[in-house]
Design an enzyme around this catalytic site. Structure first.
Site, PDB file in Angstrom:
ATOM      1  N   LYS A 101       0.881  -1.172   0.000  1.00 21.42           N
ATOM      2  CA  LYS A 101       0.000   0.000   0.000  1.00 21.42           C
ATOM      3  C   LYS A 101       0.914   1.217   0.000  1.00 21.42           C
ATOM      4  O   LYS A 101       1.657   1.455   0.951  1.00 21.42           O
ATOM      5  CB  LYS A 101      -0.916   0.018   1.228  1.00 21.42           C
ATOM      6  CG  LYS A 101      -1.806   1.252   1.272  1.00 21.42           C
ATOM      7  CD  LYS A 101      -2.498   1.390   2.616  1.00 21.42           C
ATOM      8  CE  LYS A 101      -3.170   2.761   2.707  1.00 21.42           C
ATOM      9  NZ  LYS A 101      -3.705   3.022   4.060  1.00 21.42           N
ATOM     10  N   GLY A 162      -8.115   9.424   9.747  1.00 22.65           N
ATOM     11  CA  GLY A 162      -8.431   9.495  11.164  1.00 22.65           C
ATOM     12  C   GLY A 162      -9.492  10.496  11.566  1.00 22.65           C
ATOM     13  O   GLY A 162      -9.765  10.662  12.755  1.00 22.65           O
ATOM     14  N   ALA A 189      -9.542   5.710   4.245  1.00 21.45           N
ATOM     15  CA  ALA A 189      -9.365   6.857   5.144  1.00 21.45           C
ATOM     16  C   ALA A 189     -10.601   7.742   5.243  1.00 21.45           C
ATOM     17  O   ALA A 189     -11.280   8.011   4.251  1.00 21.45           O
ATOM     18  CB  ALA A 189      -8.172   7.717   4.746  1.00 21.45           C
ATOM     19  N   GLY A 190     -10.880   8.161   6.465  1.00 21.82           N
ATOM     20  CA  GLY A 190     -11.905   9.156   6.729  1.00 21.82           C
ATOM     21  C   GLY A 190     -13.281   8.628   7.063  1.00 21.82           C
ATOM     22  O   GLY A 190     -14.152   9.389   7.488  1.00 21.82           O
ATOM     23  N   ASN A 211      -9.296   1.556   9.671  1.00 25.17           N
ATOM     24  CA  ASN A 211      -8.408   1.362  10.801  1.00 25.17           C
ATOM     25  C   ASN A 211      -8.941   2.116  12.016  1.00 25.17           C
ATOM     26  O   ASN A 211      -9.537   1.536  12.915  1.00 25.17           O
ATOM     27  CB  ASN A 211      -6.980   1.784  10.475  1.00 25.17           C
ATOM     28  CG  ASN A 211      -5.965   1.269  11.481  1.00 25.17           C
ATOM     29  OD1 ASN A 211      -4.819   1.030  11.151  1.00 25.17           O
ATOM     30  ND2 ASN A 211      -6.345   1.062  12.742  1.00 25.17           N
ATOM     31  N   THR A 212      -8.789   3.442  12.025  1.00 25.57           N
ATOM     32  CA  THR A 212      -9.165   4.228  13.192  1.00 25.57           C
ATOM     33  C   THR A 212     -10.632   4.047  13.573  1.00 25.57           C
ATOM     34  O   THR A 212     -10.964   3.975  14.762  1.00 25.57           O
ATOM     35  CB  THR A 212      -8.881   5.720  12.944  1.00 25.57           C
ATOM     36  OG1 THR A 212      -7.539   5.862  12.479  1.00 25.57           O
ATOM     37  CG2 THR A 212      -9.060   6.529  14.212  1.00 25.57           C
TER      38      THR A 212
END
Length: 268
Positions: A101, A162, A189-190, A211-212
Site C-alpha cells: 500500500k 483518522g 481513510a476518513g 483502521n481508526t
C-alpha cells in the site's frame, strides 16, 4: 448485473474473500485486534513496517499469522520517494509479499498524499515487481496518472486520515467512480461509521479500508462486525440496482380499482 455468491474483490488478478481491508494499528490490545479480525473477516490486513518496528509489541506478528489473512504492508510515515522505495523493499523481504500500500504524505496537517511524488514512486515500484495499491485523493487526473504508471487499482480517501467524517467530497468521489468504471476503487481513510461504508459501496466502490474507525471505537470487535455488515449491505444494494431518484412524489399503491373520485382528486 446479477447478484452472485461468487462476487469477490479482485486485485491484480487475485480474488479476495472480503471487500473489507482492515488496519492493525492503535488497538487497545492485541486481543482486541485479534477479535476484530475475527469479526470483520477482512480480505487483507495492513501493517506498517516502520511504525511496528518502533512499537515492537511482542506477539503482534504471531496474531496476524494465526489468522492467516493476506498481509498488505504499507509505507506509512514516508515523506519522500526514496523513503518509500527503501521501506517497500524492506517490507517485501520481511513479509515475503509483493503487495504494497503506497503512502507518500505531502502535508503533515491534512496527511494529504503528495500527488507528484506518488506517481513517481508508483512507477518505480511497479517496475520493481510490486503490486501497488496507492493511497490518493479523489483527483481524477492523478488517478489516471497512477493507472498510466502501471497501478491496477486505486485507494482514494473519503476524508483525511483518522477524521471519521465520512465522504467530504461526494461529487469528486462519485465522478472518479463514474469515469473509471472498470478500475477497482477502494475507499481508504476518513470513514467513521458503518453507514459511511455502506454509502460508498452503494455508489459502486469495490471495497473499503478501515483502521481508526474500528480501533478507536469503544468496542472495536463489535464495530468491525458492523462495518463488515455495512459493506455487505452496500454491495448487495449496488448489485440489486437501486431505484432512480425522483424530484416528485409517486404513489406506490396502484390506482386500479379505486373509486374514480380518488383517482382524479375530485369530490363526490
Amino acid at each position: 448485473m446479477t447478484p452472485s455468491t461468487a462476487d469477490s474483490l479482485t486485485l491484480y488478478g487475485q480474488a479476495f474473500p472480503s471487500r473489507v481491508l482492515l488496519g492493525t494499528s492503535r488497538y487497545p490490545s492485541l486481543q482486541s485486534l485479534s477479535d476484530s479480525i475475527d469479526a470483520a473477516r477482512p480480505g487483507m490486513v495492513t501493517v506498517a513496517l516502520r511504525r511496528q518496528s518502533e512499537t515492537g509489541e511482542a506477539g503482534f506478528f504471531d496474531v496476524l499469522k494465526r489468522h492467516g489473512v493476506a498481509l498488505l504492508p504499507n509505507t506509512a510515515g514516508c515523506q519522500s520517494v526514496d523513503e518509500v522505495l527503501t521501506t517497500a523493499h524492506m517490507a517485501r523481504e520481511v513479509f515475503e509479499t509483493p503487495w504494497i500500500k503506497l503512502e507518500l504524505i505531502g502535508d503533515d496537517y491534512t496527511l494529504q498524499p503528495d500527488p507528484i511524488g506518488l506517481v513517481e514512486a508508483a512507477a518505480k515500484l511497479i517496475r520493481d515487481g510490486f503490486k501497488v495499491l496507492p493511497y490518493c485523493t479523489e483527483d481524477l487526473v492523478i488517478g489516471r496518472r497512477l493507472l498510466d504508471a502501471g497501478c491496477e487499482a486505486l485507494m482514494p480517501w473519503g476524508a483525511p486520515i483518522g477524521t471519521g467524517k465520512g465522504v467530504t467530497n461526494p461529487y469528486g468521489l462519485r465522478t472518479l467512480r463514474e469515469r473509471l468504471p472498470d478500475v477497482p476503487l477502494i475507499v481508504d481513510a476518513g470513514l467513521g461509521v458503518p453507514s459511511h461504508a455502506c454509502q460508498v459501496m452503494e455508489w459502486g466502490f469495490d471495497g473499503v479500508l478501515l483502521n481508526t474507525a474500528v480501533s478507536q471505537a469503544t468496542f472495536p470487535p463489535q464495530m468491525a462486525r458492523a462495518f463488515a455488515l455495512g459493506v455487505e449491505a452496500g454491495r448487495t444494494a449496488f448489485l440489486a440496482g437501486p431505484m432512480a431518484e425522483r424530484d416528485s412524489a409517486q404513489a406506490s399503491t396502484p390506482v386500479v380499482g379505486m373509486p374514480f373520485w380518488h383517482q382524479d382528486g375530485g369530490a363526490a
